[in-house]
Design an enzyme around this catalytic site. Sequence first.
Site, PDB file in Angstrom:
ATOM      1  N   SER A   1       1.743   2.829  11.877  1.00 33.94           N
ATOM      2  CA  SER A   1       2.146   4.003  11.121  1.00 33.94           C
ATOM      3  C   SER A   1       1.120   5.091  11.369  1.00 33.94           C
ATOM      4  CB  SER A   1       2.194   3.649   9.634  1.00 33.94           C
ATOM      5  OG  SER A   1       2.627   4.770   8.905  1.00 33.94           O
TER       6      SER A   1
ATOM      7  N   HIS B   1      -2.524  15.504  10.672  1.00 34.68           N
ATOM      8  CA  HIS B   1      -2.531  16.844  10.068  1.00 34.68           C
ATOM      9  C   HIS B   1      -3.494  17.750  10.839  1.00 34.68           C
ATOM     10  CE1 HIS B   1      -0.163  15.761   6.542  1.00 34.68           C
ATOM     11  NE2 HIS B   1      -0.944  14.719   6.332  1.00 34.68           N
TER      12      HIS B   1
ATOM     13  N   HIS C   1       4.515  12.618  12.058  1.00 29.33           N
ATOM     14  CA  HIS C   1       4.498  11.278  11.462  1.00 29.33           C
ATOM     15  C   HIS C   1       5.344  10.364  12.341  1.00 29.33           C
ATOM     16  CE1 HIS C   1       7.139   8.441   9.184  1.00 29.33           C
ATOM     17  NE2 HIS C   1       5.963   7.976   8.830  1.00 29.33           N
TER      18      HIS C   1
ATOM     19  N   ASN D   1       6.418   5.873  12.758  1.00 29.00           N
ATOM     20  CA  ASN D   1       6.106   4.464  12.594  1.00 29.00           C
ATOM     21  C   ASN D   1       7.140   3.583  13.258  1.00 29.00           C
ATOM     22  OD1 ASN D   1       7.949   3.174  10.762  1.00 29.00           O
ATOM     23  ND2 ASN D   1       6.794   3.887   8.997  1.00 29.00           N
TER      24      ASN D   1
ATOM     25  N   GLY E   1      -0.490  -3.702  -1.003  1.00 33.77           N
ATOM     26  CA  GLY E   1      -1.085  -3.240   0.256  1.00 33.77           C
ATOM     27  C   GLY E   1      -2.418  -2.564  -0.009  1.00 33.77           C
ATOM     28  N   ARG E   2      -3.031  -2.112   1.056  1.00 31.06           N
ATOM     29  CA  ARG E   2      -4.332  -1.464   0.919  1.00 31.06           C
ATOM     30  C   ARG E   2      -4.122   0.027   0.617  1.00 31.06           C
ATOM     31  NH1 ARG E   2      -8.244   0.945   4.581  1.00 31.06           N
ATOM     32  NH2 ARG E   2     -10.353   0.506   3.839  1.00 31.06           N
TER      33      ARG E   2
END
Length: 310
Positions: free
Chosen positions: A97, A101, A111, A113, A269-270
């Site tokens: 992913s 910017h 973006h 993924n 998730g992190r």
Amino acid sequence: MPEQHHHILFRDRWIDYIHSLQDRICKGLEDVDGNAVFKEDQWKREEGGGGKTRVISDGAVFEKGGVNTSVVSGKVNAPMRSQLQLDGDQWFACGLSLVIHPLNPYVPTVHANWRYFELYDASGNIIDRWFGGGTDLTPYYLFEEDARHFHQTLKNSIDPFGQDLYTKYKAQCDNYFVNLHRNKETRGIGGIFYDHLRPKDENELEKLFAFQQANGNAFLEAYLPIVAKRKEHAYGARETEWQEIRRGRYVEFNLIHDRGTIFGLKTNGRTESILMSLPPRARWVYDHQPKKGSKEEELLKICLQPRAWV
């Protein structure tokens, strides 16, 4: 057991591809930036697996960006059952992913993924598996030639897999990256988006793997020429303010609507990796309306009425 062994091999092939793609994309972005390099943060997940978060910041071109890979697995829990309608015992997911910017408002945010998911029963047999992904562009100022280049590159990469796919996945992208609470305003000029592409058999599994690779491999070709063309464009306070307002819309989408963010947070998730997609600066101006006939209004009109670019 040979059945299972085969899938472990496939899983490993996908993981290898994702890690090599991460290396290539980071190298391509570092080359065009010419100053900053990605810093890698490896992390482990208690329930199983982990990932490699790579972040670039304060570059000559890229103000903040991340190119993350994760290979994670675990038990299907109650939130996953209710929120994600997953009916199984164990799951596995691996993907890349990225969100980039740029500093210059004339260079678009991007973006992408690409991911693969497997679901198993209590005996470890695969009961479901699918691919998903896509790439979309979020410019702050519209250059039609850039929009055409981006979309044409994506179309070229997937046309060999079906002449109807680009049109279908472009529409899915336009319908997905939308701030419904903002009068159905799209996040940017779109790209392609698809999810739950399920292979019926081994032959189709290979085809979908090739399709995912074609998409992943097209990314640098779609994005880098635009960056190279716009990165020296002069800008001032007005453009920066507009960039920050549009970035605010980006934040709204990611925190309110994005399925990836929701999935990541629901599956423990992190957090740092999940929220890496947020820009370093954004602003919210009460009831902001761009000036009639301005370049800012031109972009907003496109976001309210998506167009065919190729």
